[in-house]
Design an enzyme around this catalytic site. Structure first.
Site, PDB file in Angstrom:
ATOM      1  N   TYR A  57       0.821  -1.217   0.000  1.00 30.96           N
ATOM      2  CA  TYR A  57       0.000   0.000   0.000  1.00 30.96           C
ATOM      3  C   TYR A  57       0.854   1.266   0.000  1.00 30.96           C
ATOM      4  CZ  TYR A  57      -3.924  -2.978   1.417  1.00 30.96           C
ATOM      5  OH  TYR A  57      -4.891  -3.937   1.478  1.00 30.96           O
ATOM      6  N   LYS A  71     -17.102 -15.423   7.356  1.00 30.19           N
ATOM      7  CA  LYS A  71     -16.589 -15.970   6.099  1.00 30.19           C
ATOM      8  C   LYS A  71     -15.366 -16.828   6.397  1.00 30.19           C
ATOM      9  CE  LYS A  71     -16.448 -11.799   5.225  1.00 30.19           C
ATOM     10  NZ  LYS A  71     -16.519 -10.366   4.992  1.00 30.19           N
ATOM     11  N   ASP A 109     -15.285  -8.962   0.068  1.00 28.92           N
ATOM     12  CA  ASP A 109     -16.089  -7.778  -0.262  1.00 28.92           C
ATOM     13  C   ASP A 109     -17.277  -8.152  -1.136  1.00 28.92           C
ATOM     14  OD1 ASP A 109     -13.911  -6.520   0.955  1.00 28.92           O
ATOM     15  OD2 ASP A 109     -12.959  -6.090  -0.975  1.00 28.92           O
TER      16      ASP A 109
END
Length: 306
Positions: A102, A228, A262
C-alpha cells in the site's frame, strides 16, 4: 430497491497480469474494500451511495467517473484540496493467494471528517435503509475521527437504519491490537449485521473456530453474524443462536482472491435486502465470491457476474 450508504476509502489498484510477477504487464483500476462492496451491490440492483473524500486530481476524477458508470451515487463524495487517492499493488502466487503493498499516507479519505462538506454527506446516512462500513474504514482515521464515525453508526442505529459492518482487520493504521479490538467491539454493539472473516478474527482475537467467533460477535448484540471462512464457505448465526454452515456449492481454483470477502458481503446484503432468508443470502454471497476469485483484480467485468 433499498437505499444503501457506504463509507470507506477508494484506492487505485495495480493488478499484475501474471501470477508471481512484480514487474511487467499490469492493469490500473479502482478498488478498496467498501468500494468493491458498493459496486457489486449496485450491480445487483440497489440504490447505493458512496461517501468518502477524494482529491481534485485527474485520478480522483476518473474514480468518480467509474463509480458513475457502475451506477453508484457520488453526490456525497467531498473533495480535498491537497490530498489524492491511495494506491495499492496486488501480487498473486500460483494458488491465487494475493499479497498487497500500500501507498496511502496521503489518501484524501483519511482526512474526510476534517472537510467542511463532510457533515452534509454523513447526514445522508440516516435517510438510508442500510449503512455499511468496515474495519479498514476505521483504521485509516485518527482517533478523533473514529469517534465521529462511531457517532454516525450510533445515529443510524437509533434512527432505525440497519448498520452492517465487516471487521476486515489489517494492522495498518491501528496504534495497537488493543485499540483495534476496543473499536471493533464498540461497532459490534451498534451493528445489526456483522460480516467478519475467520482469518482476520484469528489474528486479532486469537485462534477460534468460525462458530466461536460468531458467538463472540453475537454476544455484543448483533442480530445477524456471518463469518466468512474461505473455501469452507460461511457460518451464519442469527436470532435462534443455532449456527448454520453455508457450504460453497462449487469449489474452484482461484486466480486472484482479491475482493472475495467484499463481493460476498455485497451478495449477502443485496439478497437480504431483496427479502431472501439469511441462509439463502449467504449462498448468493458464496456464488458471487466464487466468480470474483476467477478473475484478476477486485472488480470483475460486468459480463462475468453470475
Amino acid at each position: 430497491m433499498a437505499s444503501i450508504s457506504v463509507f470507506g476509502e477508494p484506492l487505485l489498484e495495480v493488478a499484475s497480469a501474471e501470477a508471481g510477477a512484480v514487474f511487467g504487464a499490469a492493469q490500473l483500476g479502482v478498488a478498496g474494500d467498501t468500494l468493491n462492496t458498493a459496486v457489486y451491490m449496485a450491480r445487483l440492483g440497489h440504490d447505493v451511495s458512496f461517501i468518502t473524500a477524494l482529491g481534485t486530481d485527474t485520478y480522483s476524477d476518473a474514480i468518480i467517473e467509474r463509480l458513475h458508470q457502475e451506477g453508484v451515487g457520488t453526490a456525497h463524495i467531498v473533495r480535498h484540496p491537497s490530498r489524492v487517492p491511495g494506491l495499492y499493488a496486488i501480487r498473486t502466487d500460483g494458488q491465487g493467494e494475493r499479497y498487497f503493498t500500500y501507498w496511502r499516507d496521503r489518501s484524501a479519505a483519511r482526512d474526510f471528517f476534517s472537510l467542511s462538506d463532510a457533515g452534509s454527506a454523513i447526514d445522508s446516512t440516516t435517510q438510508s435503509d442500510l449503512f455499511y462500513f468496515s474495519g479498514i474504514s476505521f483504521a485509516i482515521l485518527s482517533p478523533q475521527h473514529r469517534h465521529e464515525l462511531l457517532g454516525v453508526a450510533r445515529a443510524c442505529n437509533e434512527g432505525g437504519v440497519k448498520v452492517a459492518f465487516d471487521g476486515n482487520y489489517r494492522p495498518y493504521g491501528w496504534q495497537s491490537e488493543d485499540v483495534a479490538r476496543d473499536n471493533l467491539a464498540t461497532v459490534g454493539r451498534l451493528a445489526s449485521i456483522v460480516l467478519p472473516t475467520s482469518e482476520d478474527d484469528d489474528k486479532l482475537f486469537g485462534w477460534a473456530s468460525p462458530v466461536e467467533h460468531a458467538h463472540r460477535w453475537r454476544s455484543l448484540g448483533a442480530a445477524t453474524v456471518v463469518v466468512k471462512n474461505g473455501p469452507d464457505g460461511a457460518w451464519l448465526l442469527s436470532d435462534d443462536d443455532q449456527p448454520l454452515h453455508i457450504a460453497v456449492e462449487d469449489i474452484v481454483q482461484p486466480i486472484d482472491t482479491t475482493g472475495a470477502g467484499d463481493s460476498f458481503n455485497a451478495g449477502f446484503l443485496a439478497a437480504l435486502l431483496d427479502g431472501q432468508r439469511a441462509e439463502q443470502a449467504a449462498a448468493v454471497g458464496n456464488r458471487l465470491a466464487g466468480r470474483v476469485i476467477q478473475h484478476r483484480g477486485a472488480l470483475i467485468p460486468v459480463a462475468a457476474m453470475p
